[in-house]
Structure formats: C-alpha cells, structure tokens
Write an enzyme that holds these catalytic residues in place. Structure first.
Site, PDB file in Angstrom:
ATOM      1  N   HIS A  57      43.384  56.038  46.867  1.00 16.89           N
ATOM      2  CA  HIS A  57      43.150  55.441  45.334  1.00 16.89           C
ATOM      3  C   HIS A  57      41.832  55.718  44.507  1.00 16.89           C
ATOM      4  CE1 HIS A  57      42.945  52.405  42.196  1.00 16.89           C
ATOM      5  NE2 HIS A  57      41.965  52.658  42.199  1.00 16.89           N
ATOM      6  N   GLU A  58      40.263  55.530  45.709  1.00 14.05           N
ATOM      7  CA  GLU A  58      39.401  56.168  45.277  1.00 14.05           C
ATOM      8  C   GLU A  58      38.881  58.013  44.649  1.00 14.05           C
ATOM      9  OE1 GLU A  58      38.556  52.153  44.768  1.00 14.05           O
ATOM     10  OE2 GLU A  58      37.898  54.410  43.813  1.00 14.05           O
TER      11      GLU A  58
ATOM     12  N   HIS B 287      40.713  58.901  41.326  1.00 17.00           N
ATOM     13  CA  HIS B 287      39.689  58.433  40.637  1.00 17.00           C
ATOM     14  C   HIS B 287      38.280  59.493  40.917  1.00 17.00           C
ATOM     15  CE1 HIS B 287      40.912  54.449  39.242  1.00 17.00           C
ATOM     16  NE2 HIS B 287      40.627  53.510  39.934  1.00 17.00           N
TER      17      HIS B 287
ATOM     18  N   HIS C 292      43.226  54.111  36.229  1.00 18.81           N
ATOM     19  CA  HIS C 292      44.336  53.409  36.555  1.00 18.81           C
ATOM     20  C   HIS C 292      45.531  53.515  35.836  1.00 18.81           C
ATOM     21  CE1 HIS C 292      41.202  50.358  38.510  1.00 18.81           C
ATOM     22  NE2 HIS C 292      41.303  51.711  39.481  1.00 18.81           N
TER      23      HIS C 292
END
Lengths: 169, 87
Positions: A119-120, A123, A129
């Site tokens: 997930h990170e 980014h 998101h």
C-alpha cells in the site's frame, strides 16, 4: 483510484530503494523478502524496475520508527497509524516509514508487512487513497492472504494511468 | 434525565478522536483558520460537521455530518497515515 494533485510521478522507470533499518518483530531476511515482494506487485504491471542499494540516497528510503521519527508526522503508538509514505519527489519524496510500535508479521498475527508495504509503495509511486473498499489503496488495513494476493482492477488502472502497462512480453 | 458521567466522558473522548482524525486526514484546521487565531483548539461546529460529511462521503457511509457509530467505527480502524484529502 486517485492520484496526488498535479498527478506527480517519477520521471524515470528505474527506481532505487534502500532499507535503512529493521524491526525486531521479524527476521531481516523476511523484511527483505516482504519489501521485495511489495515492490514486485507494482513492477509486474508497469515498466518500472526497482533496484536495491545499500548506501547513499535512494529514491525510496525505507525505515522503521516510532512516535516523532524525524519528518514532523509522528506516529501514535500501537494500532491507529501503521505507516506512511511520501509522493514521488527528490529528497523525502518516495520515502516510506513504518511505525515500530506496531507488531509486524509475515502472517496474520499482527500487521502484515507485505500488505502495508505494498500500500505505502503505491503512495511512493504516486497513488493517493482510493474509495474502492476492495482496492489495496483503500485507507484502512484489512488482512488478506499474501499467497493469494492480487491487486484490484482499481489499483492496476491507477498505476498504469501513471506509468503505462508492463512492456515485457 | 441526568446523563451518566461515563457517557459524557465517552462522548468527549469520541470528539477528541474525531478532531484528531479529521485534522490529520481531512485538513480540519485549514477550514476553521478564522478561529484558529483566537484559540488553537477551537474548531467551529459547522467545520467539524462538514469534515465529517467529507469523510463519510469518502468511505461511502450515510452522509449525516454526525459522529454516528458507523463513522466512529471507521475512525477507530488501523490505517495508513497519508491524508485522504490529498495535499
């Protein structure tokens, strides 16, 4: 899916990463593996190539820290905030921080490092998101079996809108 | 009828959690800047309600502007520290 304002992304396909320290919760070999796999899910579907370096400044500097850890975005102890990453840019851009006050795991008895790292790194590559609850880029943590893990179509569309599809046949 | 002290404290706790959450993920402070100069911690009720609506919309919840249990439930979940309203 969502991108950051200005649709910021890396202006290159070859991205370097460096693991600065380790969590005592799992072996360093397991951390290396989780990080490698978390980057691979993004490189498998784009032209991006990730290379690990062991000294100097990498595009994505990866570290574990607790509470105030040097970027003015302090963590909050166990649970709550698990990790954060900065959008693509020089310097702190791309850097990814994990909250050392969490219990990190390769399974489900704690927070799964592979899932949070994947997930990170979304980014760190330019994804914000998503509102799709089935997407990896949804803000809240949900455990999923690592072996059966697949990016949602929302995630795939979001990253390929930035970098295109993989050019490997 | 008098509200039990524990319930008042629980409500107070919820509002504190909500303000911290909305500050961090929905840029709460910016929208009440006019008040911030007088009192750093003062956040106008309407600003809070608007930010709760923004968060409820992001998470696909019923948009009430109130701190209902579904909204609190999301706020209490472990999550990523990157804001939902991209800065």
């Amino acid at each position: 899916y969502n991108h950051f304002p200005g649709t910021i992304k890396w202006k290159k396909d070859k991205i370097t990463y460096r693991i600065l320290n380790y969590t005592p919760d799992i072996s360093s070999t397991d951390v290396d593996t989780a990080i490698w796999r978390a980057l691979k899910i993004w490189s498998d579907i784009t032209p991006l190539k990730f290379t690990r370096i062991f000294e100097g400044e990498a595009d994505i500097m990866i570290s574990f820290g607790a509470r105030e850890h040097g970027d003015n975005y302090p963590f909050d102890g166990a649970n709550g905030l698990l990790a954060h990453a900065f959008p693509p840019a020089a310097g702190i851009g791309g850097d990814t921080h994990f909250d050392e006050d969490e219990t990190w795991t390769m399974g489900s008895n704690g927070y799964n490092l592979f899932l949070v790292a994947a997930h990170e790194f979304g980014h760190a590559l330019g994804l914000a998101h998503s509102r799709d609850p089935g997407a990896l880029m949804f803000p809240t943590y949900t455990f999923a079996s690592v072996n059966e893990f697949r990016l949602s179509q929302d995630d795939v569309s979001g990253i390929q809108a930035l970098y295109g599809a993989s050019n490997e046949i | 009828s008098a509200v039990p002290l524990s319930e008042i404290e629980k409500n107070e706790e919820d509002w504190q959690l909500a303000q911290t959450y909305l500050n961090r993920f929905y840029k709460l402070k910016d929208s009440s800047a006019g008040f911030a100069s007088k009192n750093r911690n003062y956040v106008s009720k309407s600003s809070l309600s608007n930010k709760i609506k923004k968060m409820q919309e992001f998470f696909g919840l019923e948009i009430t502007g109130n701190l209902d249990s579904a909204t609190m439930g999301i706020m209490e979940k472990p999550r990523c520290g990157v804001p939902d309203v991209a800065e």
